[in-house]
Design a protein around this motif. Structure first.
Motif, PDB file in Angstrom:
ATOM      1  N   MET A   1       1.049  -1.022  -0.120  1.00 53.04           N
ATOM      2  CA  MET A   1       0.032  -0.045   0.125  1.00 53.04           C
ATOM      3  C   MET A   1       1.031   1.261   0.134  1.00 53.04           C
ATOM      4  SD  MET A   1      -3.028   0.666  -0.195  1.00 53.04           S
ATOM      5  CE  MET A   1      -4.551   0.781   0.501  1.00 53.04           C
ATOM      6  N   VAL A   2       0.419   2.279  -0.691  1.00 54.69           N
ATOM      7  CA  VAL A   2       1.105   3.619  -0.913  1.00 54.69           C
ATOM      8  C   VAL A   2       0.779   4.272   0.440  1.00 54.69           C
ATOM      9  CG1 VAL A   2       1.825   5.595  -2.332  1.00 54.69           C
ATOM     10  CG2 VAL A   2       1.386   3.105  -3.411  1.00 54.69           C
ATOM     11  N   SER A   3       1.871   4.894   0.841  1.00 53.72           N
ATOM     12  CA  SER A   3       1.543   5.800   2.003  1.00 53.72           C
ATOM     13  C   SER A   3       1.165   7.199   1.459  1.00 53.72           C
ATOM     14  CB  SER A   3       2.748   5.990   2.942  1.00 53.72           C
ATOM     15  OG  SER A   3       4.025   6.794   2.143  1.00 53.72           O
ATOM     16  N   ASN A   4       0.381   7.895   2.515  1.00 53.09           N
ATOM     17  CA  ASN A   4       0.151   9.373   2.105  1.00 53.09           C
ATOM     18  C   ASN A   4       1.168  10.299   1.547  1.00 53.09           C
ATOM     19  OD1 ASN A   4      -2.770   8.794   2.506  1.00 53.09           O
ATOM     20  ND2 ASN A   4      -2.687   9.447   4.344  1.00 53.09           N
ATOM     21  N   GLU A   5       2.217  10.118   2.095  1.00 56.66           N
ATOM     22  CA  GLU A   5       3.375  10.945   2.111  1.00 56.66           C
ATOM     23  C   GLU A   5       3.817  10.737   0.660  1.00 56.66           C
ATOM     24  OE1 GLU A   5       3.441   9.098   5.011  1.00 56.66           O
ATOM     25  OE2 GLU A   5       2.737  10.708   6.219  1.00 56.66           O
ATOM     26  N   VAL A   6       3.909   9.229   0.296  1.00 50.29           N
ATOM     27  CA  VAL A   6       4.484   9.103  -1.114  1.00 50.29           C
ATOM     28  C   VAL A   6       3.594   9.556  -2.217  1.00 50.29           C
ATOM     29  CG1 VAL A   6       4.974   7.258  -2.555  1.00 50.29           C
ATOM     30  CG2 VAL A   6       5.846   6.935  -0.255  1.00 50.29           C
ATOM     31  N   LEU A   7       2.191   9.469  -2.096  1.00 56.50           N
ATOM     32  CA  LEU A   7       1.300   9.874  -2.845  1.00 56.50           C
ATOM     33  C   LEU A   7       1.292  11.619  -2.979  1.00 56.50           C
ATOM     34  CD1 LEU A   7      -1.262   9.156  -4.746  1.00 56.50           C
ATOM     35  CD2 LEU A   7      -2.646   9.382  -2.698  1.00 56.50           C
ATOM     36  N   ILE A   8       1.382  12.127  -2.007  1.00 62.64           N
ATOM     37  CA  ILE A   8       1.556  13.612  -1.984  1.00 62.64           C
ATOM     38  C   ILE A   8       2.937  13.913  -2.932  1.00 62.64           C
ATOM     39  CG2 ILE A   8       1.967  15.631  -0.666  1.00 62.64           C
ATOM     40  CD1 ILE A   8       0.314  14.534   1.547  1.00 62.64           C
TER      41      ILE A   8
ATOM     42  N   ILE B   1       4.550  12.447  -5.347  1.00 59.89           N
ATOM     43  CA  ILE B   1       4.090  12.120  -6.537  1.00 59.89           C
ATOM     44  C   ILE B   1       3.117  12.842  -7.187  1.00 59.89           C
ATOM     45  CG2 ILE B   1       3.250  10.320  -7.970  1.00 59.89           C
ATOM     46  CD1 ILE B   1       4.097   8.021  -6.362  1.00 59.89           C
ATOM     47  N   LEU B   2       2.418  13.658  -6.615  1.00 60.35           N
ATOM     48  CA  LEU B   2       1.457  14.373  -7.079  1.00 60.35           C
ATOM     49  C   LEU B   2       1.934  15.782  -6.902  1.00 60.35           C
ATOM     50  CD1 LEU B   2      -2.193  13.758  -5.181  1.00 60.35           C
ATOM     51  CD2 LEU B   2      -1.497  13.155  -7.588  1.00 60.35           C
TER      52      LEU B   2
END
Length: 107
Positions: free
Chosen positions: A1-8, A10-11
């Motif tokens: 699962m991708v953590s919120n920090e990694v998703l932020i 990337i965005l």
């Protein structure tokens, strides 16, 4: 699962690379550019291709003068010939890759 920090991250990275590519189109969409600027911008594709080509056929190291890479320098010749004759970038890339592979096989 991708953590919120990694998703932020990337965005944000997407936004940082998207803005400089799209913003000029948005800012100049309904405006006429001065002729001097249009003439200057007409040279950019040629200079960008030249800079990319030159950086790929030269080896530069700190404390040394740049030297031409022999295989890559030879592969540029048929590639540029194909571009000049056909104006087909895809064909030129294929010729460059095949020429480089053949020269590396020989040398």
């Amino acid at each position: 699962m991708v953590s919120n920090e990694v998703l932020i991250v990337i965005l944000l990275a997407m936004l940082v690379t998207w803005i400089p590519r799209i913003l000029p189109f948005i800012l100049t969409q309904n405006r006429e550019l001065p002729p001097v600027l249009v003439r200057f911008l007409s040279f950019l594709p040629v200079t960008i291709i030249f800079a990319l080509t030159l950086s790929s056929i030269m080896d530069e190291q700190v404390g040394r003068l740049p030297v031409f890479l022999p295989v890559e320098s030879l592969a540029v010749l048929p590639t540029f010939w194909v571009v000049a004759k056909t104006k087909n970038i895809l064909l030129a890339v294929m010729v460059g890759v095949v020429t480089t592979a053949l020269l590396r096989l020989v040398f």
